[in-house]
Scaffold this motif. Structure first.
Motif, mmCIF file in Angstrom:
data_model
loop_
_atom_site.group_PDB
_atom_site.id
_atom_site.type_symbol
_atom_site.label_atom_id
_atom_site.label_comp_id
_atom_site.label_asym_id
_atom_site.label_seq_id
_atom_site.Cartn_x
_atom_site.Cartn_y
_atom_site.Cartn_z
ATOM 1 N N THR A 113 3.405 0.499 -0.044
ATOM 2 C CA THR A 113 4.343 -0.602 -0.151
ATOM 3 C C THR A 113 5.869 -0.107 -0.655
ATOM 4 O O THR A 113 5.958 -0.108 -1.679
ATOM 5 C CB THR A 113 4.286 -2.109 -0.712
ATOM 6 O OG1 THR A 113 2.967 -2.336 -0.247
ATOM 7 C CG2 THR A 113 5.191 -3.051 -0.373
ATOM 8 N N GLN A 114 6.250 0.854 0.066
ATOM 9 C CA GLN A 114 7.694 1.406 -0.067
ATOM 10 C C GLN A 114 8.568 1.246 1.365
ATOM 11 O O GLN A 114 7.984 1.071 2.428
ATOM 12 C CB GLN A 114 7.390 2.887 -0.394
ATOM 13 C CG GLN A 114 6.721 3.103 -1.649
ATOM 14 C CD GLN A 114 6.830 4.318 -2.139
ATOM 15 O OE1 GLN A 114 6.003 5.214 -2.168
ATOM 16 N NE2 GLN A 114 8.087 4.835 -2.757
ATOM 17 N N ILE A 115 9.817 1.353 1.038
ATOM 18 C CA ILE A 115 10.940 0.957 2.187
ATOM 19 C C ILE A 115 10.761 1.739 3.344
ATOM 20 O O ILE A 115 11.250 1.408 4.357
ATOM 21 C CB ILE A 115 12.386 0.917 1.398
ATOM 22 C CG1 ILE A 115 13.274 0.098 2.282
ATOM 23 C CG2 ILE A 115 12.636 2.436 1.137
ATOM 24 C CD1 ILE A 115 14.500 -0.135 1.688
ATOM 25 N N PHE A 116 10.147 2.872 3.379
ATOM 26 C CA PHE A 116 10.046 3.751 4.434
ATOM 27 C C PHE A 116 8.838 3.817 5.014
ATOM 28 O O PHE A 116 8.472 4.647 6.070
ATOM 29 C CB PHE A 116 10.404 5.346 3.972
ATOM 30 C CG PHE A 116 9.820 5.632 2.857
ATOM 31 C CD1 PHE A 116 8.288 6.167 2.928
ATOM 32 C CD2 PHE A 116 10.419 5.509 1.652
ATOM 33 C CE1 PHE A 116 7.761 6.243 1.696
ATOM 34 C CE2 PHE A 116 9.806 6.007 0.371
ATOM 35 C CZ PHE A 116 8.667 6.413 0.511
ATOM 36 N N HIS A 117 7.786 3.022 4.691
ATOM 37 C CA HIS A 117 6.412 2.642 5.196
ATOM 38 C C HIS A 117 6.393 1.474 6.288
ATOM 39 O O HIS A 117 7.059 0.687 5.961
ATOM 40 C CB HIS A 117 5.313 2.591 4.250
ATOM 41 C CG HIS A 117 5.192 3.953 3.747
ATOM 42 N ND1 HIS A 117 4.419 4.269 2.464
ATOM 43 C CD2 HIS A 117 5.248 5.389 4.176
ATOM 44 C CE1 HIS A 117 4.172 5.573 2.215
ATOM 45 N NE2 HIS A 117 4.577 6.205 3.288
ATOM 46 N N PRO A 118 5.536 1.493 7.137
ATOM 47 C CA PRO A 118 5.444 0.726 8.133
ATOM 48 C C PRO A 118 5.443 -1.017 7.596
ATOM 49 O O PRO A 118 5.722 -2.174 8.024
ATOM 50 C CB PRO A 118 4.115 0.823 9.245
ATOM 51 C CG PRO A 118 4.238 2.545 9.047
ATOM 52 C CD PRO A 118 4.685 2.394 7.585
ATOM 53 N N ILE A 119 4.467 -1.044 6.760
ATOM 54 C CA ILE A 119 4.116 -2.447 6.000
ATOM 55 C C ILE A 119 5.418 -3.025 5.553
ATOM 56 O O ILE A 119 5.574 -4.431 5.746
ATOM 57 C CB ILE A 119 2.756 -2.377 4.910
ATOM 58 C CG1 ILE A 119 2.436 -3.618 4.672
ATOM 59 C CG2 ILE A 119 3.422 -1.771 3.693
ATOM 60 C CD1 ILE A 119 1.301 -3.779 3.674
ATOM 61 N N PRO A 129 6.811 -1.822 12.503
ATOM 62 C CA PRO A 129 7.512 -0.466 13.314
ATOM 63 C C PRO A 129 6.486 0.633 13.440
ATOM 64 O O PRO A 129 5.570 0.742 12.728
ATOM 65 C CB PRO A 129 8.504 -0.034 12.630
ATOM 66 C CG PRO A 129 8.161 -0.646 11.290
ATOM 67 C CD PRO A 129 7.457 -1.858 11.169
ATOM 68 N N THR A 130 6.765 1.457 14.694
ATOM 69 C CA THR A 130 5.887 2.527 15.025
ATOM 70 C C THR A 130 6.116 3.610 13.970
ATOM 71 O O THR A 130 7.511 4.115 14.212
ATOM 72 C CB THR A 130 6.012 2.985 16.483
ATOM 73 O OG1 THR A 130 5.465 1.773 17.265
ATOM 74 C CG2 THR A 130 5.218 4.117 16.675
#
Length: 343
Positions: A113-119, A129-130
């Motif tokens: 759960t980080q700002i650059f991961h899809p979740i 997002p893909t």
């Protein structure tokens, strides 16, 4: 300062170039015994005796970036970039074992759960997002194309309204600072996972150096803050949140340490991202203190590759432009076959 005619140390028999692109367990005790014997055989002195101190800064030489079939393998133009880079890097370490004082590997370190991961993001349909194919801009958020996933706020100890304000501020700040837009990356460098580990062959070379030179390897963690990216080991992409409160801090201790070495040699992955950003931040610090300090920075150009995804993205031009900027500022661009001498 670099002389290709200087006699190199040989490469130990345990190094197998064909294994650089694979993952395996380093036999630590065996290598430790061999390293101590190697030091005696070749009169390799402890690093504490170095008159001039040489640092080898290795950026994110981890499985996630360097092993084919892993999440973010850096293939470069050739398609085998990071594997070739690491073969040369291992040889460079062994050849110059007696001259490298300290090795500092950085470790890109993430949780899901980080700002650059899809979740972290969803659209109106609740879809994520893909990864690698999605960049998020302020306009995307304004248009409602992407929004923060409300289900993850509590897991990062944040109020959803405040989290959405931060996310919008974050992508807007990236744009204002001329950074890459927020890229949604595949899950990678996951803490506790095999992708987070150093490439086995490089880990072995670093461990061998540690024992032979009696010099503790200094690992530097980066990228574990959930609300900012950390391409550079020296600072996060954004330092302040939407309300001007501190988000994360520069790595001032490492900056000061690097500037105290007589020579800093830099390699790793990727040339277009974490390597370039780290060097750029180091150059910024140098120029605020003494521009001449740039002359003690050496960039191992054949031990780093740019991010290239055929048919999707190619950051080769940006990487080359960054290195040209560094050279113009006084840094030296070298190859791993050049030998450290006359220190």
């Amino acid at each position: 300062m670099y002389n290709q005619n200087t006699t190199q140390l040989p490469i130990p028999a345990h190094f197998h170039p064909e294994q650089v692109g694979t993952v395996w367990r380093v036999p630590y005790q065996q290598r430790a015994t061999e390293a101590e014997l190697w030091a005696k055989q070749h009169n390799i002195l402890p690093a504490s005796s170095d008159e001039k101190r040489v640092c080898l800064l290795l950026i994110d030489v981890q499985n996630t970036f360097c092993i084919p079939e892993f999440e973010l393998f850096v293939g470069g133009k050739s398609g085998t970039g990071a594997v070739d880079d690491n073969r040369r890097l291992c040889e460079f370490i062994y050849h110059n074992l007696g001259l490298i004082t300290t090795i500092i590997p950085t470790l890109d370190t993430h949780t899901a759960t980080q700002i650059f991961h899809p979740i972290f993001w969803v659209n109106h349909a609740g879809e994520h997002p893909t990864p690698a194919a999605t960049s998020i801009t302020p306009a995307d958020i304004e248009a409602g194309i992407w929004q923060v996933n409300p289900k993850i706020a509590s897991s990062i100890n944040s109020n959803y309204e405040l989290l959405t304000k931060h996310a919008y501020h974050y992508v807007k700040q990236l744009s204002q600072d001329g950074k890459y837009p927020l890229t949604v990356w595949p899950y990678h460098s996951m803490l506790g996972g095999i992708g987070h580990a150093l490439v086995s062959a490089v880990e072995e070379a670093i461990f061998f150096h540690c024992i032979a030179r009696q010099s503790q390897t200094q690992f530097e963690i980066k990228g574990n803050h959930p609300l900012t990216e950390n391409y550079s080991v020296l600072r996060p992409e954004v330092l302040q949140s939407f309300d001007d409160s501190p988000l994360a801090n520069k790595n001032t201790c490492l900056i000061q340490q690097l500037l105290e070495f007589d020579v800093v040699i830099i390699g790793g992955q990727a040339k277009s991202h974490c390597v370039a950003w780290t060097i750029d931040d180091l150059l910024t610090e140098i120029q605020q203190i003494d521009a001449n300090l740039a002359q003690k920075i050496y960039l191992l150009e054949d031990c780093t590759s740019p991010v290239v995804v055929p048919g999707v993205v190619d950051y080769t031009e940006q990487a080359d432009a960054a290195f040209a900027k560094f050279a113009a500022a006084g840094m030296h661009i070298i190859n791993s076959t050049e030998i450290i001498s006359n220190l």
